[in-house]
Scaffold this motif. Structure first.
Motif, PDB file in Angstrom:
ATOM      1  N   GLY A 296       0.491  -1.338   0.324  1.00  0.00           N
ATOM      2  CA  GLY A 296       0.167  -0.496   0.115  1.00  0.00           C
ATOM      3  C   GLY A 296       1.073   0.989  -0.134  1.00  0.00           C
ATOM      4  O   GLY A 296       1.892   1.320  -0.272  1.00  0.00           O
ATOM      5  N   MET A 297       0.234   2.446   0.016  1.00  0.00           N
ATOM      6  CA  MET A 297       0.798   3.669  -0.292  1.00  0.00           C
ATOM      7  C   MET A 297       2.028   4.059   0.992  1.00  0.00           C
ATOM      8  O   MET A 297       1.645   3.101   1.900  1.00  0.00           O
ATOM      9  CB  MET A 297      -0.215   4.933  -0.346  1.00  0.00           C
ATOM     10  CG  MET A 297      -1.344   4.992  -1.056  1.00  0.00           C
ATOM     11  SD  MET A 297      -2.591   5.555  -1.021  1.00  0.00           S
ATOM     12  CE  MET A 297      -1.469   7.796  -1.098  1.00  0.00           C
ATOM     13  N   LYS A 298       2.843   5.036   1.116  1.00  0.00           N
ATOM     14  CA  LYS A 298       3.646   4.485   1.578  1.00  0.00           C
ATOM     15  C   LYS A 298       3.038   5.772   2.871  1.00  0.00           C
ATOM     16  O   LYS A 298       2.700   7.725   2.134  1.00  0.00           O
ATOM     17  CB  LYS A 298       5.100   5.071   1.276  1.00  0.00           C
ATOM     18  CG  LYS A 298       5.933   4.220   0.664  1.00  0.00           C
ATOM     19  CD  LYS A 298       7.207   3.409   1.615  1.00  0.00           C
ATOM     20  CE  LYS A 298       7.586   1.915   0.593  1.00  0.00           C
ATOM     21  NZ  LYS A 298       8.744   3.160   0.495  1.00  0.00           N
ATOM     22  N   VAL A 299       3.167   5.937   3.954  1.00  0.00           N
ATOM     23  CA  VAL A 299       2.171   7.214   4.530  1.00  0.00           C
ATOM     24  C   VAL A 299       3.442   7.760   5.988  1.00  0.00           C
ATOM     25  O   VAL A 299       3.880   6.466   7.016  1.00  0.00           O
ATOM     26  CB  VAL A 299       1.468   6.882   5.458  1.00  0.00           C
ATOM     27  CG1 VAL A 299       0.228   7.954   6.187  1.00  0.00           C
ATOM     28  CG2 VAL A 299       0.036   6.344   3.985  1.00  0.00           C
ATOM     29  N   VAL A 300       3.983   9.007   6.055  1.00  0.00           N
ATOM     30  CA  VAL A 300       4.981   8.217   7.333  1.00  0.00           C
ATOM     31  C   VAL A 300       4.717   9.832   8.469  1.00  0.00           C
ATOM     32  O   VAL A 300       3.998  10.766   7.625  1.00  0.00           O
ATOM     33  CB  VAL A 300       6.482   8.998   6.550  1.00  0.00           C
ATOM     34  CG1 VAL A 300       6.625   7.724   5.761  1.00  0.00           C
ATOM     35  CG2 VAL A 300       6.590  10.697   5.995  1.00  0.00           C
ATOM     36  N   SER A 301       4.943  10.388   9.547  1.00  0.00           N
ATOM     37  CA  SER A 301       5.117  10.856  10.410  1.00  0.00           C
ATOM     38  C   SER A 301       6.424  11.930  10.089  1.00  0.00           C
ATOM     39  O   SER A 301       7.356  11.484  10.805  1.00  0.00           O
ATOM     40  CB  SER A 301       4.938  10.255  11.690  1.00  0.00           C
ATOM     41  OG  SER A 301       4.019  11.539  12.735  1.00  0.00           O
ATOM     42  N   VAL A 302       5.886  13.112   9.642  1.00  0.00           N
ATOM     43  CA  VAL A 302       7.006  14.071  10.143  1.00  0.00           C
ATOM     44  C   VAL A 302       6.946  15.365  11.231  1.00  0.00           C
ATOM     45  O   VAL A 302       5.630  15.881  11.687  1.00  0.00           O
ATOM     46  CB  VAL A 302       6.882  15.157   9.437  1.00  0.00           C
ATOM     47  CG1 VAL A 302       7.878  16.496   8.483  1.00  0.00           C
ATOM     48  CG2 VAL A 302       7.131  14.264   7.721  1.00  0.00           C
ATOM     49  N   THR A 303       7.338  15.464  12.408  1.00  0.00           N
ATOM     50  CA  THR A 303       7.089  16.380  13.609  1.00  0.00           C
ATOM     51  C   THR A 303       8.425  17.481  12.830  1.00  0.00           C
ATOM     52  O   THR A 303       9.763  17.176  12.906  1.00  0.00           O
ATOM     53  CB  THR A 303       7.866  15.901  14.677  1.00  0.00           C
ATOM     54  OG1 THR A 303       6.869  14.464  14.563  1.00  0.00           O
ATOM     55  CG2 THR A 303       7.756  16.470  15.316  1.00  0.00           C
ATOM     56  N   VAL A 304       7.622  18.716  13.087  1.00  0.00           N
ATOM     57  CA  VAL A 304       8.838  19.663  12.987  1.00  0.00           C
ATOM     58  C   VAL A 304       8.413  20.987  14.111  1.00  0.00           C
ATOM     59  O   VAL A 304       7.757  21.593  14.382  1.00  0.00           O
ATOM     60  CB  VAL A 304       8.186  20.809  11.283  1.00  0.00           C
ATOM     61  CG1 VAL A 304       9.467  21.982  11.605  1.00  0.00           C
ATOM     62  CG2 VAL A 304       8.525  19.714  10.465  1.00  0.00           C
ATOM     63  N   GLY A 305       9.329  21.217  15.015  1.00  0.00           N
ATOM     64  CA  GLY A 305       8.098  21.751  16.471  1.00  0.00           C
ATOM     65  C   GLY A 305       7.493  21.186  17.128  1.00  0.00           C
ATOM     66  O   GLY A 305       7.985  19.856  17.645  1.00  0.00           O
ATOM     67  N   GLN A 306       6.722  21.761  17.546  1.00  0.00           N
ATOM     68  CA  GLN A 306       5.815  21.739  17.791  1.00  0.00           C
ATOM     69  C   GLN A 306       4.694  20.650  17.001  1.00  0.00           C
ATOM     70  O   GLN A 306       4.077  20.391  17.561  1.00  0.00           O
ATOM     71  CB  GLN A 306       5.241  22.639  19.097  1.00  0.00           C
ATOM     72  CG  GLN A 306       6.154  23.384  19.833  1.00  0.00           C
ATOM     73  CD  GLN A 306       6.529  22.311  21.240  1.00  0.00           C
ATOM     74  OE1 GLN A 306       5.309  21.347  21.427  1.00  0.00           O
ATOM     75  NE2 GLN A 306       7.715  21.680  21.011  1.00  0.00           N
ATOM     76  N   GLU A 307       4.975  20.938  15.782  1.00  0.00           N
ATOM     77  CA  GLU A 307       3.853  20.532  14.909  1.00  0.00           C
ATOM     78  C   GLU A 307       4.211  19.204  14.450  1.00  0.00           C
ATOM     79  O   GLU A 307       5.358  18.723  13.945  1.00  0.00           O
ATOM     80  CB  GLU A 307       3.691  21.606  13.651  1.00  0.00           C
ATOM     81  CG  GLU A 307       2.960  21.329  12.666  1.00  0.00           C
ATOM     82  CD  GLU A 307       2.913  22.499  12.035  1.00  0.00           C
ATOM     83  OE1 GLU A 307       2.118  23.716  11.112  1.00  0.00           O
ATOM     84  OE2 GLU A 307       4.052  22.734  11.077  1.00  0.00           O
ATOM     85  N   GLN A 308       3.365  18.483  14.130  1.00  0.00           N
ATOM     86  CA  GLN A 308       3.396  16.794  13.182  1.00  0.00           C
ATOM     87  C   GLN A 308       1.859  16.600  12.724  1.00  0.00           C
ATOM     88  O   GLN A 308       0.918  17.458  12.317  1.00  0.00           O
ATOM     89  CB  GLN A 308       3.558  15.979  13.770  1.00  0.00           C
ATOM     90  CG  GLN A 308       3.512  14.101  13.945  1.00  0.00           C
ATOM     91  CD  GLN A 308       3.244  13.769  14.930  1.00  0.00           C
ATOM     92  OE1 GLN A 308       1.722  13.345  14.989  1.00  0.00           O
ATOM     93  NE2 GLN A 308       3.443  12.089  14.975  1.00  0.00           N
ATOM     94  N   PHE A 309       2.631  16.440  11.400  1.00  0.00           N
ATOM     95  CA  PHE A 309       1.194  16.127  10.419  1.00  0.00           C
ATOM     96  C   PHE A 309       2.220  15.004   9.596  1.00  0.00           C
ATOM     97  O   PHE A 309       2.793  14.447   9.746  1.00  0.00           O
ATOM     98  CB  PHE A 309       1.673  17.183   9.198  1.00  0.00           C
ATOM     99  CG  PHE A 309       2.772  18.021   8.497  1.00  0.00           C
ATOM    100  CD1 PHE A 309       3.683  16.906   7.907  1.00  0.00           C
ATOM    101  CD2 PHE A 309       3.365  18.835   9.037  1.00  0.00           C
ATOM    102  CE1 PHE A 309       4.816  17.464   7.231  1.00  0.00           C
ATOM    103  CE2 PHE A 309       4.359  19.606   8.910  1.00  0.00           C
ATOM    104  CZ  PHE A 309       5.519  18.801   7.963  1.00  0.00           C
ATOM    105  N   MET A 310       0.977  14.689   8.789  1.00  0.00           N
ATOM    106  CA  MET A 310       1.189  13.087   8.082  1.00  0.00           C
ATOM    107  C   MET A 310       1.641  13.634   6.454  1.00  0.00           C
ATOM    108  O   MET A 310       1.132  14.350   5.588  1.00  0.00           O
ATOM    109  CB  MET A 310      -0.004  12.111   7.760  1.00  0.00           C
ATOM    110  CG  MET A 310      -0.306  10.916   7.212  1.00  0.00           C
ATOM    111  SD  MET A 310      -1.796  10.140   7.086  1.00  0.00           S
ATOM    112  CE  MET A 310      -2.497  11.003   5.376  1.00  0.00           C
ATOM    113  N   LEU A 311       2.754  12.603   6.048  1.00  0.00           N
ATOM    114  CA  LEU A 311       2.915  13.358   5.083  1.00  0.00           C
ATOM    115  C   LEU A 311       3.018  11.566   4.131  1.00  0.00           C
ATOM    116  O   LEU A 311       3.213  10.656   4.154  1.00  0.00           O
ATOM    117  CB  LEU A 311       4.769  13.148   4.635  1.00  0.00           C
ATOM    118  CG  LEU A 311       5.276  14.403   3.494  1.00  0.00           C
ATOM    119  CD1 LEU A 311       4.656  15.640   3.040  1.00  0.00           C
ATOM    120  CD2 LEU A 311       6.708  14.196   3.153  1.00  0.00           C
TER     121      LEU A 311
END
Length: 925
Positions: free
Chosen positions: A439-454
């Motif tokens: 299936g698709m690649k899905v990763v978690s990215v954290t920048v400072g206090q912010e986290q999002f899905m890429l």
């Protein structure tokens, strides 16, 4: 001698004086059927009549054009443009060549100042600005400062050329894109020179030169090699073209834009096949298209594959000239001359075309194109399923629905509540765990206090750029209104999207500011990053470090959305595998969505702060709203203000120190500017043409190999052959700049030839610029292998498929080919400009005759001999190629010599077009 061999020279009497011209109307009275000729052919005819000298332009040439038939002919005709347009990436090597000609002339004891442009040349510095800074108020200033730091030496060289050469002007950095400047300011439609008037014509060292076809100027892109010859007084020769008529009817429906129209036309013309042909637009639909709409179509001629997409001069042309502050004297001259000389479109003409294609503009719908070719049109409504299919077909990944993506994201360490940075879905969605193999690649990215899905399908670059669309106020104002309405809903672009706004001229910024729309675009983080091509030329700049790391480590299939004209593999950014062209309005929309796997027609584009769904239709402006805004903000004064000081430049430009000598002082330590190696110690006479014996294949390539594959323009790593050269010269990795910026140094460029990270050579296991050195079987870079072949005096060939050399008019794709020691290319078909450039560098283009490499069973591991070159070389001669395998098996086949005219044979015999010109100059002086 009497140049007026048909006795048709007339005088045009105007309130501003009397002007001489060559009258097609008088020629028509002599029985020639001018009325049935396409307008573009009439302009070629006028050009030949005016430049007749019975040497470079002969009576036979004129007769060939006079007797143009829809099926055209295989005869060559000359064209002497009134002027030349350059940009800095292609302009620098051209100026290096001319300066190198001066150096050789001086070495031979002749007057170097005799080498000068013989027609006006305008060079616009627009290809060097890179998007290092974005999304901030200081982005423009920061990028400009970096541009000068990186390119100071190149800019000093260009400023020297402006002072040293006659007929040569430079538009400094930060003023606009060459094609938009050409459309809005440089183009006259009709030129007055030395008491004569004639159509404005030009060639440009950028393939998108046909943009000015939209204002009635016959112009097309050529390689720097051909442009240099034109600059030095040589005609450009080409085969008498077929002219395909494109009949437009109806008008664009609400919701569709000129971008949607041009992408539709790209598919239509590519499917028919217009490579090497002229396209001329006619029909009642023309009355519904403004000059910017027409220019949007003309701009993408290289994407269609044709030479020009010509729009005859009519009342819409004059209307645009008034809007852009051309003088009333000039406008009146255009009207009177064109009406007197059968060059004015009434709309009732009965012109005979080679073939007519039709498009009802009312059928155009919102459209994108990609992921790697401009002609691969996708209806917006079909974009999501098309993406899903591409993801599976090209990358072997199964698409996951949004809730499934969230499960995988959580498994990768993402928070349970991702703060809305997930694919758009209703807040009450129930999430069930589901695992898809592959299936698709899905990763978690954290920048400072912010986290999002890429994940696969994420938009990491959203660029409003390129002369194609930034020249069109309708779509630019439309983009601003989309941003305004999104702002009113409390929406924002996603945090992983690198946004940029690179207008084609400062006029765009002026009218966006006047409408207060620049504030709205900046609220969506579309700040002005510079005035240049940026993404289209591979200058998107680096992705933010955390995004680049995620993409690299997890092999994500991320996307860019662009308002540009080019989306070839690795052109926009080497880490971005999918690139989609679309209108500036859709670029804003997809930046807000943050993904391309979304049905923008039916699904929410995002959610407002109250988690209420917002749809594309909610933020899409009505046509009337766009038109009312345009009426309120556009005025000729904006063009007067911005173009009144276009040649001045900023303080940095004005402070650049330049040498005063007329022969350039080459710096042996420079890694930017180096004397060209092609002319040093040139023999007085060319050596006889020889057959090619016992050559090896350096590369075996497939279809649609672009000039980007052959000579990339973007960034390169320290591990590449070019990177290693610079490292060994003490250049640090951050100072590499790009291939495009280093085109004045042959050592860098030859190492970058066939070095695109996405090129696939069938002789190598690795993707990228690799091959096998066949005598040992060792795999190495193309450059290193070529060097080893040179040590053994083994000539080289390249085997290729269809449409070899499509894309940009990049002279280094031919120069690098020559310097690698490649004597011939054998392909199924060629794109026009690159074939011409190969000839211009003394490389023989051969075309399979009724077969191809696969049918013949060629692997590329054979030894090749080509006979028939040394004797009686004529245009389109059929020669014999013998390929001998390791097992001793012989494969013999026929190939057509793609030297298309007698003058091309002369260029090939001299080792190149500039060598021919230099010898002509030396013999006369």
């Amino acid at each position: 001698m009497n140049n007026d061999i048909f006795n048709i020279r007339k005088k045009l009497h105007t309130p501003d004086g009397e002007f001489g011209y060559y009258s097609l109307a008088e020629l028509s009275k002599q029985g020639y059927d001018i009325e049935k000729m396409p307008f573009s052919i009439r302009i070629l005819l006028e050009n030949a009549l005016r430049n007749y000298d019975d040497f470079a332009v002969t009576r036979e040439n004129i007769e060939t054009i006079l007797h143009w038939k829809p099926e055209a002919s295989d005869k060559d005709i000359p064209f002497k443009p009134a002027r030349v347009l350059m940009q800095d990436f292609t302009g620098v090597p051209a100026v290096v060549d001319i300066a190198s000609l001066r150096a050789e002339v001086a070495r031979k004891g002749k007057d170097p100042e005799g080498i000068n442009p013989m027609i006006p040349v305008d060079l616009v510095i627009d290809h060097s600005v890179q998007v290092d800074y974005f999304g901030t108020e200081y982005a423009y200033q920061g990028n400009m400062e970096k541009e000068y730091t990186r390119n100071r030496e190149r800019y000093q060289f260009l400023k020297w050329a402006q002072q040293s050469f006659r007929n040569f002007s430079v538009v400094p950095p930060g003023m606009g894109i060459c094609h938009q400047v050409n459309l809005e300011y440089l183009s006259k439609a009709v030129i007055e020179r030395d008491g004569d008037i004639f159509p404005d014509t030009l060639v440009g060292t950028d393939s998108h030169t046909p943009m000015v076809n939209g204002i009635g100027v016959v112009a097309w892109g050529v390689g720097g090699i051909e442009a240099e010859a034109a600059i030095l007084g040589q005609p450009i020769y080409f085969i008498m073209p077929e002219v395909i008529g494109l009949r437009l009817s109806g008008k664009l429906p609400p919701g569709s834009t000129a971008t949607d129209m041009v992408l539709t036309i790209a598919q239509l013309l590519r499917n028919y096949g217009v490579v090497g042909k002229f396209v001329e637009v006619f029909g009642p639909g023309l009355d519904n298209l403004s000059v910017p709409d027409r220019a949007t179509i003309g701009n993408m001629s290289p994407e269609f594959g044709c030479t020009v997409t010509y729009f005859p001069i009519d009342h819409k042309t004059l209307e645009y000239m008034r809007q852009t502050n051309r003088t009333e004297k000039q406008i009146k001259l255009v009207e009177e001359y064109c009406k007197a000389n059968m060059l004015w479109r009434e709309g009732s003409e009965s012109i005979e075309y080679t073939h007519v294609l039709e498009l009802d503009l009312s059928t155009v719908e919102p459209t994108v194109a990609g992921p790697k070719r401009p002609q691969d049109r996708i209806s917006l409504k079909d974009f999501k399923p098309a993406f899903i299919n591409m993801l599976h077909k090209s990358f072997g990944r199964t698409y996951l629905e949004p809730e499934e993506q969230l499960v995988r994201w959580a498994a990768e360490g993402g928070d349970a509540e991702p703060d809305g940075y997930i694919p758009p879905m209703p807040p009450e969605t129930t999430i069930e765990e589901k695992e898809e193999k592959g299936g698709m690649k899905v990763v978690s990215v954290t920048v400072g206090q912010e986290q999002f899905m890429l994940s696969d399908g994420a938009v990491v670059v959203a660029a409003i750029t390129s002369c194609t669309n930034t020249s069109n106020p309708y779509v630019m104002v439309g983009a601003g209104l989309v941003a305004r309405k999104a702002r009113e809903f409390g929406l924002d672009v996603k945090p992983w999207v690198k946004t940029s706004l690179a207008p084609g001229s400062k006029v765009v910024t002026d009218y966006l500011e006047k409408a207060s729309l620049l504030d709205d675009l900046e609220a969506m983080k579309f700040h002005v990053v510079g005035y240049g091509c940026t993404s289209c030329i591979g200058n998107s700049g680096p992705l933010p470090a955390h995004i680049a790391k995620a993409v690299e480590e997890h092999d994500l299939v991320v996307a860019s959305v662009l308002s540009g004209n080019r989306n070839f593999e690795a052109r926009i950014h080497p880490q971005i595998k999918m690139n989609f062209l679309m209108s500036p309005m859709l670029v804003v929309a997809y930046a807000i969505a943050g993904r391309v796997d979304i049905d923008l027609i039916n699904d929410p584009i995002s959610y407002d702060p109250n988690m209420q769904p917002v749809y594309l239709k909610d933020i899409w402006p009505e046509d009337d709203e766009i038109h009312q805004t345009l009426q309120a903000i556009l005025s000729p004064q904006q063009f007067a203000d911005n173009y009144g000081s276009i040649f001045d430049g900023n303080q940095i430009w004005r402070d650049l120190d330049i040498p005063a000598e007329k022969v350039y002082e080459w710096d042996d330590t420079s890694t930017y500017i180096k004397e060209a190696p092609f002319f040093k110690d040139l023999p007085d006479q060319p050596l006889p043409a020889e057959d090619i014996r016992n050559a090896h294949a350096l590369l075996v390539l497939g279809d649609s190999i672009t000039t980007d594959h052959i000579s990339p323009a973007g960034a390169f790593s320290e591990l590449s052959a070019a990177g290693q050269y610079l490292v060994n010269r003490g250049v640090a990795r951050p100072d590499f700049n790009s291939y495009g910026s280093r085109r004045g140094n042959d050592e860098v460029m030859v190492r970058g030839t066939f070095a695109n990270v996405r090129i696939r050579n069938k002789l190598a296991e690795k993707e990228g610029g690799y091959t096998r050195f066949l005598p040992t079987g060792e795999e190495m870079t193309v450059y290193d292998a070529a060097a080893k072949y040179r040590e053994s005096n083994i000539p080289l060939v390249v085997l290729a498929g269809k449409e070899y050399g499509s894309g940009s008019s990049r002279d280094w794709a031919a120069k690098g080919t020559f310097l690698l020691g490649i004597k011939a290319v054998i392909a199924e078909s060629y794109e026009r400009i690159h074939r011409s450039n190969l000839v211009g560098m003394g490389v023989l283009p051969l075309q399979y005759s009724g077969t191809d490499a696969e049918k013949l069973g060629l692997t590329g591991e054979e030894t090749f001999s080509i006979s028939g070159i040394a004797d009686d070389l004529v245009p389109h001669k059929v020669v014999e190629v013998s390929a001998t395998g390791k097992d001793g098996k012989h494969i013999t086949f026929k190939a057509v010599v793609r030297l298309d005219s007698r003058i091309e044979i002369e260029y090939y015999r001299h080792g190149g077009i500039l060598q021919y010109v230099l010898r002509q100059f030396l013999h006369k002086s």
